[in-house]
Design an enzyme around this catalytic site. Sequence first.
Site, mmCIF file in Angstrom:
data_model
loop_
_atom_site.group_PDB
_atom_site.id
_atom_site.type_symbol
_atom_site.label_atom_id
_atom_site.label_comp_id
_atom_site.label_asym_id
_atom_site.label_seq_id
_atom_site.Cartn_x
_atom_site.Cartn_y
_atom_site.Cartn_z
ATOM 1 N N SER A 89 0.877 -1.227 -0.139
ATOM 2 C CA SER A 89 -0.205 0.026 -0.086
ATOM 3 C C SER A 89 1.026 1.228 0.004
ATOM 4 O O SER A 89 1.575 1.567 0.915
ATOM 5 C CB SER A 89 -0.834 0.117 1.039
ATOM 6 N N LYS A 124 -7.331 1.735 -2.515
ATOM 7 C CA LYS A 124 -6.794 1.100 -1.183
ATOM 8 C C LYS A 124 -6.939 2.231 -0.226
ATOM 9 O O LYS A 124 -7.026 2.099 0.949
ATOM 10 C CB LYS A 124 -5.534 0.529 -1.095
ATOM 11 N N LYS A 174 0.787 5.591 8.345
ATOM 12 C CA LYS A 174 1.223 5.953 6.938
ATOM 13 C C LYS A 174 0.184 5.949 5.882
ATOM 14 O O LYS A 174 0.083 6.686 4.964
ATOM 15 C CB LYS A 174 2.022 4.475 6.291
HETATM 16 P P1 NAD Z 1 5.610 -6.193 7.349
HETATM 17 O O1 NAD Z 1 6.442 -5.191 8.214
HETATM 18 O O2 NAD Z 1 5.111 -7.594 8.385
HETATM 19 O O3 NAD Z 1 6.325 -6.806 6.188
HETATM 20 C C1 NAD Z 1 7.280 -6.224 5.302
HETATM 21 C C2 NAD Z 1 8.270 -7.003 4.815
HETATM 22 O O4 NAD Z 1 8.790 -6.206 3.751
HETATM 23 C C3 NAD Z 1 9.294 -7.542 5.717
HETATM 24 O O5 NAD Z 1 9.549 -8.871 5.886
HETATM 25 C C4 NAD Z 1 10.683 -7.072 5.346
HETATM 26 O O6 NAD Z 1 11.609 -7.898 5.456
HETATM 27 C C5 NAD Z 1 10.315 -6.492 4.077
HETATM 28 N N1 NAD Z 1 11.098 -5.513 3.294
HETATM 29 C C6 NAD Z 1 11.419 -4.363 3.714
HETATM 30 N N2 NAD Z 1 12.299 -3.860 3.120
HETATM 31 C C7 NAD Z 1 12.887 -4.455 2.357
HETATM 32 C C8 NAD Z 1 13.874 -4.416 1.410
HETATM 33 N N3 NAD Z 1 14.784 -3.571 1.084
HETATM 34 N N4 NAD Z 1 14.107 -5.643 0.670
HETATM 35 C C9 NAD Z 1 13.417 -6.970 0.927
HETATM 36 N N5 NAD Z 1 12.482 -6.998 1.855
HETATM 37 C C10 NAD Z 1 12.293 -5.720 2.549
HETATM 38 O O7 NAD Z 1 4.514 -5.637 6.853
HETATM 39 P P2 NAD Z 1 3.098 -6.402 6.344
HETATM 40 O O8 NAD Z 1 2.014 -6.074 7.530
HETATM 41 O O9 NAD Z 1 3.230 -7.630 5.591
HETATM 42 O O10 NAD Z 1 2.368 -5.212 5.127
HETATM 43 C C11 NAD Z 1 3.052 -4.938 3.864
HETATM 44 C C12 NAD Z 1 2.258 -4.081 3.050
HETATM 45 O O11 NAD Z 1 1.029 -4.563 2.878
HETATM 46 C C13 NAD Z 1 2.162 -2.637 3.545
HETATM 47 O O12 NAD Z 1 2.209 -1.790 2.547
HETATM 48 C C14 NAD Z 1 0.990 -2.722 4.325
HETATM 49 O O13 NAD Z 1 0.386 -1.447 4.352
HETATM 50 C C15 NAD Z 1 0.043 -3.617 3.425
HETATM 51 N N6 NAD Z 1 -1.095 -4.273 4.238
HETATM 52 C C16 NAD Z 1 -1.043 -4.821 5.287
HETATM 53 C C17 NAD Z 1 -2.028 -5.524 5.934
HETATM 54 C C18 NAD Z 1 -2.144 -6.185 7.335
HETATM 55 O O14 NAD Z 1 -2.969 -6.631 7.771
HETATM 56 N N7 NAD Z 1 -0.711 -6.431 7.755
HETATM 57 C C19 NAD Z 1 -3.353 -5.700 5.142
HETATM 58 C C20 NAD Z 1 -3.403 -5.053 3.902
HETATM 59 C C21 NAD Z 1 -2.263 -4.426 3.439
#
Ligand code: NAD
Length: 299
Positions: free
Chosen positions: A100, A175, A243
Site C-alpha cells: 500500500s 486502497k 502511513k
Molecule cells: P511487514 O512489516 O510485516 O512486512 C514487510 C516485509 O518487507 C518485511 O518482511 C521486510 O523484510 C520486507 N522488506 C522491507 N524492506 C525490504 C527490502 N529493502 N528488501 C527486501 N525486503 C524488504 O508488513 P505487512 O504487514 O506484511 O505489510 C506489507 C504491506 O501490505 C504494507 O504496505 C501494508 O500497508 C500492506 N497491508 C498490510 C495488511 C496487514 O493486515 N498487515 C493488510 C493489507 C495491506
Amino acid sequence: MSNTLPKIAWIGLGIMGSPMAENLIKAGYQVTGFTLEQAKLDRLAAAGGAAAGSIAEAVKDADVVITMVPASPQVEAIAYGDEGILAHARPGTLLIDMSSITPQTSVDLAENAADKGIRVLDAPVSGGEAGAVEAVLSIMVGGERADFDEAKPIFDALGKTIVLCGPHGSGQTVKAANQLIVAVNIQACAEAVVFLEKSGVDLTAALDVLNGGLAGSTVLTRKKDNFLKREFAPGFRIDLHHKDMGIVTDAARNVGAALPVGAVVAQLVASLRTQGDGGLDHSALLRGVERLSGETPAA
Ligand code: NAD
C-alpha cells in the site's frame, strides 16, 4: 511433468507476504523469495519455496515479480538502483506491487519500468492477515487490462474479490479509500466498546447483536476478539495505518475532497503512535479511547 506456470519472485515476506507466497506455492507456482529477515526466508523454504540471497538472484529468472513491502520508500529501494528489480528482471517481466503506497509512486514506477520493457500493476489488498492466510483478500488493481488478465490466475490464488479499478495508481487510490473507511470504522467500534463497558452492559452480547444489524461490519467480525481480550498483537500495525492515513489525506487534498472525520481519525492514529502503541494492531485505537475516557489501558 514440467511446471508451465509462470515463475514467481516474491520480495517482502512479512505478515502479509509470507502467507500469500505460501498460497501461491500451494497453487503449484515455483516461488523464489527475498526479504530482510532470515527466519522468514527459512519459513518460505520450509513451505516449498526457494530462498534467494538478494533481489537480483530472486528476480533474474522470474516471469512475474511480486512485491509486498511496507511503504513507498521501500518500494523505491527495491525497484530502483544497481541492486534493484528494474536492473535485474528480464524485459517482458510483469511486476505486481501489492504494497500500500502513494498512487504517484505507482504511476512513477510504471513509467520507469516501461523504459526497461517491464510491465507494472499496482495491486494493494484488503482483508488483513486472516484474509491473506485464507486467500480471501480483496485485490484492487491499477494498470493495463491485458496485464490484469495475465495476472488474474495469480490473484485468484490469493484473494476472492479482484477488480481492475483503472489505470496505474487507481488500485492505490481505492486502497487509500479502504483505509479511510477501516480506520473510521475501528474508531467507532472502539468508542462503542468503551461506552458499553462504562454503561455496565455485557460486551460480548452487545457486540454479537450489533454485528447482526446495520452496525455490523467485517471490522467488527475480525476485531471483536481483539477488543474483548485486549489482544493487540499485529495484524495490521498502527505504524502502517498512520502511513495510510497520510496517503489518503494527501491524495484527497490533491483532488479537493474534504475528509473531516478522516482527518480527526488520522490525528487519533498519529497520537496513538506518539503514546508508544505504533507496533500494536490497529484495533488498539481502543487504547486511545480508553485514555481519553479516563481509563488506564491494560499493559
Ligand atoms: P511487514 O512489516 O510485516 O512486512 C514487510 C516485509 O518487507 C518485511 O518482511 C521486510 O523484510 C520486507 N522488506 C522491507 N524492506 C525490504 C527490502 N529493502 N528488501 C527486501 N525486503 C524488504 O508488513 P505487512 O504487514 O506484511 O505489510 C506489507 C504491506 O501490505 C504494507 O504496505 C501494508 O500497508 C500492506 N497491508 C498490510 C495488511 C496487514 O493486515 N498487515 C493488510 C493489507 C495491506
